[in-house]
Design a protein around this motif. Structure first.
Motif, PDB file in Angstrom:
ATOM      1  N   ALA A  43       0.729  -1.236  -0.087  1.00  0.00           N
ATOM      2  CA  ALA A  43      -0.018   0.068  -0.102  1.00  0.00           C
ATOM      3  C   ALA A  43       0.754   1.323   0.120  1.00  0.00           C
ATOM      4  O   ALA A  43       0.469   2.193  -0.673  1.00  0.00           O
ATOM      5  CB  ALA A  43      -1.033  -0.056   1.144  1.00  0.00           C
ATOM      6  N   SER A  50       2.135   1.786  -3.385  1.00  0.00           N
ATOM      7  CA  SER A  50       1.018   2.104  -4.274  1.00  0.00           C
ATOM      8  C   SER A  50       0.823   3.707  -3.983  1.00  0.00           C
ATOM      9  O   SER A  50       0.672   4.540  -4.922  1.00  0.00           O
ATOM     10  CB  SER A  50      -0.160   1.579  -3.785  1.00  0.00           C
ATOM     11  N   LYS A  79      -2.134   0.160 -10.080  1.00  0.00           N
ATOM     12  CA  LYS A  79      -3.418  -0.381  -9.680  1.00  0.00           C
ATOM     13  C   LYS A  79      -4.310  -0.434 -10.644  1.00  0.00           C
ATOM     14  O   LYS A  79      -5.191  -1.172 -10.809  1.00  0.00           O
ATOM     15  CB  LYS A  79      -3.761   0.414  -8.335  1.00  0.00           C
ATOM     16  N   TYR A 108      -6.805  -3.523 -12.216  1.00  0.00           N
ATOM     17  CA  TYR A 108      -8.084  -3.306 -12.388  1.00  0.00           C
ATOM     18  C   TYR A 108      -8.486  -3.276 -13.776  1.00  0.00           C
ATOM     19  O   TYR A 108      -9.781  -4.265 -13.985  1.00  0.00           O
ATOM     20  CB  TYR A 108      -8.637  -1.841 -11.919  1.00  0.00           C
ATOM     21  N   HIS A 138     -13.323  -4.859 -10.376  1.00  0.00           N
ATOM     22  CA  HIS A 138     -12.511  -5.527  -9.058  1.00  0.00           C
ATOM     23  C   HIS A 138     -13.194  -5.475  -7.801  1.00  0.00           C
ATOM     24  O   HIS A 138     -13.458  -4.204  -7.721  1.00  0.00           O
ATOM     25  CB  HIS A 138     -11.192  -5.033  -9.205  1.00  0.00           C
ATOM     26  N   ARG A 163     -11.875  -4.600  -4.901  1.00  0.00           N
ATOM     27  CA  ARG A 163     -11.323  -3.503  -4.319  1.00  0.00           C
ATOM     28  C   ARG A 163     -11.830  -2.296  -5.010  1.00  0.00           C
ATOM     29  O   ARG A 163     -12.060  -0.989  -4.190  1.00  0.00           O
ATOM     30  CB  ARG A 163      -9.850  -3.509  -4.279  1.00  0.00           C
ATOM     31  N   GLU A 164     -12.149  -2.298  -6.282  1.00  0.00           N
ATOM     32  CA  GLU A 164     -12.418  -1.238  -7.131  1.00  0.00           C
ATOM     33  C   GLU A 164     -13.824  -0.926  -6.710  1.00  0.00           C
ATOM     34  O   GLU A 164     -14.075   0.340  -6.508  1.00  0.00           O
ATOM     35  CB  GLU A 164     -12.219  -1.161  -8.537  1.00  0.00           C
ATOM     36  N   LYS A 173     -15.127  -1.478  -3.686  1.00  0.00           N
ATOM     37  CA  LYS A 173     -15.268  -0.754  -2.537  1.00  0.00           C
ATOM     38  C   LYS A 173     -14.764   0.611  -2.546  1.00  0.00           C
ATOM     39  O   LYS A 173     -15.572   1.495  -1.875  1.00  0.00           O
ATOM     40  CB  LYS A 173     -14.381  -1.676  -1.600  1.00  0.00           C
ATOM     41  N   GLU A 174     -13.959   0.807  -3.356  1.00  0.00           N
ATOM     42  CA  GLU A 174     -13.422   2.237  -3.485  1.00  0.00           C
ATOM     43  C   GLU A 174     -14.620   3.166  -4.060  1.00  0.00           C
ATOM     44  O   GLU A 174     -14.815   4.258  -3.697  1.00  0.00           O
ATOM     45  CB  GLU A 174     -12.302   2.473  -4.494  1.00  0.00           C
TER      46      GLU A 174
END
Length: 137
Positions: A80, A83, A97, A101, A113, A115-116, A118-119
């Motif tokens: 992280a 990133s 990142k 994705y 994705h 995580r995408e 969630k963002e």
């Protein structure tokens, strides 16, 4: 040229003097008239091997983890941090990142994705809060 430390025996003053590695390591003051007043101070060298992490290099990341015995969570934290460094250098968006994705979308027929997702959801909640809409989960 390396810096060498010399201490004045009478006053305790310490000076840094630039000298070549093959030079005679003696110091007699600026004008050479203080012979015998200065003694060389020996210090342990300070080395750090992974302070210059290249966030765009996989091998640099791998090398920074060797011998650390990091936990799985600590590796994620390091990832992280890399990133964030990439995002700062690339103008706010981490290109690695974004590429991952995009690869995920191509493999899954356009699905986001996780995580995408969630963002995106977090951004929507923030936007709603700014507009005065309270969302509770």
């Amino acid at each position: 040229m390396p810096l060498y430390l010399y201490e004045n025996k009478e006053t305790g003053e310490v000076l840094e003097v630039l000298q070549g590695m093959n030079d005679t390591h003696e110091y007699q003051g600026e004008d050479g008239s203080e012979e015998g007043l200065w003694r060389r101070v020996y210090v342990n060298p300070n080395m750090s091997t992974d302070t210059k992490l290249d966030p765009f290099s996989e091998s640099s990341f791998r090398a920074s983890t060797v011998g650390k015995n990091d936990t799985y969570g600590e590796l994620f934290e390091r990832s992280a941090e890399a990133s964030e460094m990439r995002a700062q250098q690339a103008g706010g968006i981490d290109p690695v990142k974004q590429k991952s994705y995009e690869d995920y979308r191509n493999k899954t027929n356009g699905k986001l994705h996780p995580r995408e997702q969630k963002e995106k959801f977090s951004k929507a909640v923030e936007k709603a809060n700014k507009a005065g809409i309270n969302i509770e989960l």
